[in-house]
Design a protein around this motif. Structure first.
Motif, PDB file in Angstrom:
ATOM      1  N   ALA A 185       0.941  11.994  -9.700  1.00 47.34           N
ATOM      2  CA  ALA A 185       0.174  13.234  -9.545  1.00 47.34           C
ATOM      3  C   ALA A 185       1.088  14.447  -9.626  1.00 47.34           C
ATOM      4  O   ALA A 185       0.739  15.474 -10.222  1.00 47.34           O
ATOM      5  N   GLY A 186       2.285  14.330  -9.017  1.00 45.06           N
ATOM      6  CA  GLY A 186       3.237  15.439  -9.088  1.00 45.06           C
ATOM      7  C   GLY A 186       3.669  15.735 -10.507  1.00 45.06           C
ATOM      8  O   GLY A 186       3.779  16.898 -10.911  1.00 45.06           O
ATOM      9  N   VAL A 187       3.918  14.707 -11.286  1.00 43.39           N
ATOM     10  CA  VAL A 187       4.306  14.891 -12.686  1.00 43.39           C
ATOM     11  C   VAL A 187       3.192  15.565 -13.470  1.00 43.39           C
ATOM     12  O   VAL A 187       3.423  16.498 -14.248  1.00 43.39           O
ATOM     13  N   LEU A 189       3.673   5.778  -5.530  1.00 41.93           N
ATOM     14  CA  LEU A 189       3.573   5.825  -6.988  1.00 41.93           C
ATOM     15  C   LEU A 189       2.493   6.798  -7.430  1.00 41.93           C
ATOM     16  O   LEU A 189       2.689   7.583  -8.361  1.00 41.93           O
ATOM     17  N   VAL A 190       1.353   6.781  -6.753  1.00 35.46           N
ATOM     18  CA  VAL A 190       0.253   7.691  -7.089  1.00 35.46           C
ATOM     19  C   VAL A 190       0.665   9.144  -6.864  1.00 35.46           C
ATOM     20  O   VAL A 190       0.411  10.022  -7.689  1.00 35.46           O
ATOM     21  N   GLY A 214       0.819  -1.223   0.000  1.00 35.09           N
ATOM     22  CA  GLY A 214       0.000   0.000   0.000  1.00 35.09           C
ATOM     23  C   GLY A 214       0.837   1.251   0.000  1.00 35.09           C
ATOM     24  O   GLY A 214       0.540   2.229  -0.694  1.00 35.09           O
ATOM     25  N   ASN A 215       1.927   1.242   0.787  1.00 35.40           N
ATOM     26  CA  ASN A 215       2.822   2.412   0.813  1.00 35.40           C
ATOM     27  C   ASN A 215       3.459   2.656  -0.545  1.00 35.40           C
ATOM     28  O   ASN A 215       3.597   3.797  -0.998  1.00 35.40           O
ATOM     29  N   PHE A 216       3.871   1.570  -1.173  1.00 36.45           N
ATOM     30  CA  PHE A 216       4.495   1.701  -2.498  1.00 36.45           C
ATOM     31  C   PHE A 216       3.518   2.269  -3.514  1.00 36.45           C
ATOM     32  O   PHE A 216       3.860   3.169  -4.304  1.00 36.45           O
ATOM     33  N   LEU A 217       2.286   1.742  -3.514  1.00 38.19           N
ATOM     34  CA  LEU A 217       1.276   2.254  -4.444  1.00 38.19           C
ATOM     35  C   LEU A 217       0.948   3.718  -4.159  1.00 38.19           C
ATOM     36  O   LEU A 217       0.747   4.511  -5.071  1.00 38.19           O
ATOM     37  N   GLY A 218       0.912   4.049  -2.856  1.00 32.93           N
ATOM     38  CA  GLY A 218       0.653   5.448  -2.512  1.00 32.93           C
ATOM     39  C   GLY A 218       1.743   6.369  -3.021  1.00 32.93           C
ATOM     40  O   GLY A 218       1.478   7.461  -3.541  1.00 32.93           O
TER      41      GLY A 218
END
Length: 298
Positions: free
Chosen positions: A30-32, A25-26, A19-23
């Motif tokens: 979003a930043g990009v 990544l999201v 979950g932390n990894f997916l968070g």
């Protein structure tokens, strides 16, 4: 397999780590996306500012008349791609009872201060060329207009007038085969005579407008040079001669003028100079450019 490695592999597969990894990544994605959106908005704003700047410049700088008395002419104004603010290049030409009178100038600086200075100089020039018999008198009126503009509350302080000084060159083409020049710190014009370009360098250099208090030389007087039928006279701003290529070499303006085929119209001649500038700088002008070319017809 060691206990540490086994523990790490087991931890990596846990729902918390996944979950932390997916968070992460999201958040990164979003930043990009936000960065790209901000860049697009910024580019749109810059494009809008540039369009407004060009429109304002076109309002202040009137189109050059193709025929004025004994001369045939054209003008060109190029805005540097690296800038989005309104520049300080100025020019105009008018037929008067004293002959054709022209001005080219360059306000050091950008933005609203430059616009006000350009408007002040051109306004004074357009008003006084018709009744002021002395070309130096016209220049003095333009200088006085700058001083009045600096005195207006909320316009721009005198410090800005000095730091963002204005260079100016005035020319007068009478019926005689000469051209009279008053040069206030501006790049000297070039006359093309029988295929050779020659700079008309003033014998008594004068300071830019607004800096006369710092100069102790003799009063400014017009200087006269031959200007014969068939000759061409180029007035320009320093954005032309200071344009550099990748090797940091300046644009060779006299040599380029001499290479342009004879028989071209004034507008075609300026177009050739424009293309040569693009090739020299690889289409990367760093300063605005203004040019006036006149041909002596008779």
């Amino acid at each position: 397999m060691s206990v540490t490695t086994a523990t790490y592999n087991q931890a990596w597969g846990t729902p918390q780590v996944t979950g932390n990894f997916l968070g992460l990544l999201v958040v990164s994605l979003a930043g990009v996306l936000l960065s790209r959106a901000a860049h697009a908005r910024r580019q749109s704003e810059l494009d809008q500012i540039r369009r407004v700047a060009i429109a304002a410049q076109e309002v202040v700088l009137r189109p050059f008349p193709e025929r004025l008395g004994s001369v045939w002419g054209a003008s060109m104004c190029l805005t540097a791609e690296a800038e989005t603010q309104v520049g300080g290049d100025l020019y105009d030409a008018m037929q008067t009872q004293y002959g054709v009178r022209l001005i080219v100038g360059d306000v050091r600086g950008k933005g609203l201060t430059a616009v006000r200075a350009v408007a002040a100089v051109l306004g004074a020039f357009r008003e006084t060329v018709h009744y002021e018999p002395q070309l130096a008198g016209v220049m003095h009126r333009c200088e006085a207009a700058l001083e009045r503009e600096a005195a207006i509350p909320g316009a721009f302080p005198r410090e800005a007038l000095i730091e963002g000084f204005t260079t100016a060159l005035m020319a007068q083409v009478p019926d005689e085969h000469v051209v009279h020049l008053v040069n206030r710190g501006h790049p000297p014009p070039l006359v093309l005579h029988q295929g050779r370009a020659q700079a008309l360098i003033p014998t008594s250099p004068q300071p830019p407008l607004g800096l006369e208090d710092l100069f102790t030389g003799p009063p400014v007087e017009p200087e006269s040079y031959p200007f014969l039928p068939g000759d061409r006279l180029l007035l320009y701003t320093d954005g032309v001669i200071e344009a550099r290529n990748r090797d940091n070499h300046f644009f060779p303006l006299p040599e380029t003028m001499e290479q342009i085929p004879t028989g071209t119209s004034p507008q075609e001649f300026l177009n050739e100079l424009h293309q040569a500038l693009i090739r020299h700088t690889e289409d990367r002008l760093t300063d605005d450019v203004a040019m006036i070319l006149i041909d002596r017809l008779r």
